[in-house]
Design a protein around this motif. Structure first.
Motif, short mmCIF file in Angstrom:
data_model
loop_
_atom_site.label_atom_id
_atom_site.label_comp_id
_atom_site.label_asym_id
_atom_site.label_seq_id
_atom_site.Cartn_x
_atom_site.Cartn_y
_atom_site.Cartn_z
N THR A 78 0.86 -1.18 0.00
CA THR A 78 0.00 0.00 0.00
C THR A 78 0.90 1.23 0.00
O THR A 78 1.80 1.34 0.84
CB THR A 78 -0.91 0.01 1.25
N LYS A 83 -3.26 3.58 -1.62
CA LYS A 83 -3.65 2.78 -2.79
C LYS A 83 -2.85 1.48 -2.82
O LYS A 83 -1.65 1.46 -2.53
CB LYS A 83 -3.41 3.57 -4.07
N ASN A 84 -3.51 0.41 -3.22
CA ASN A 84 -2.84 -0.87 -3.37
C ASN A 84 -1.99 -0.85 -4.63
O ASN A 84 -2.44 -0.44 -5.69
CB ASN A 84 -3.85 -2.01 -3.44
#
Length: 131
Positions: A78, A83-84
């Protein structure tokens, strides 16, 4: 299941070896030409550990042509914005030096002593072969 990757290309920038605990680690990028399209290359992230990283550091540099045999590894994380993300790298299991000894795109090897490739076979011109 099988996860084997073999790439032949040139190292894109100067190499830097790092220490991670007891292990030496080297991250670098390899430019691999597209055999079907002139002036087109793909760039792959490679990571080498231990003796492989040490030999790369001693005998290769920016522009060196090498063969990398390894496996693909995906790291998921992350980022700072939450956000991944995903990164795929080649973990080098074996490196083969493809430049002639000392050519290294105009650079001399970083270490001359105990060169394991001192007796490597010379390059052979295909016109001189009898078949």
């Amino acid at each position: 299941m099988t996860n084997v990757t073999i790439l032949t290309g040139r190292i894109t920038k100067d190499l830097e070896i790092k220490q991670a605990g007891q292990t030496q680690v080297m991250n670098f990028s390899l430019a691999v030409d597209n055999p079907f399209k002139k002036d087109d290359a793909s760039f792959f992230d490679i990571v080498a550990f231990g003796k492989t990283a040490e030999l790369l550091n001693n005998y290769c540099g920016k522009g060196s042509k090498i063969l990398v045999e390894g496996n693909l590894k995906q790291d998921r994380f992350t980022d700072k914005e939450g956000k991944n993300r995903s990164v795929v790298r080649v973990v080098a299991n074996r490196i083969e030096f493809l430049d002639a000894k000392g050519s290294n795109q105009g650079q001399a090897p970083k270490q001359q002593a105990n060169d394991p490739f001192a007796n490597a076979a010379p390059d052979v011109d295909s016109d001189s072969l009898p078949f």
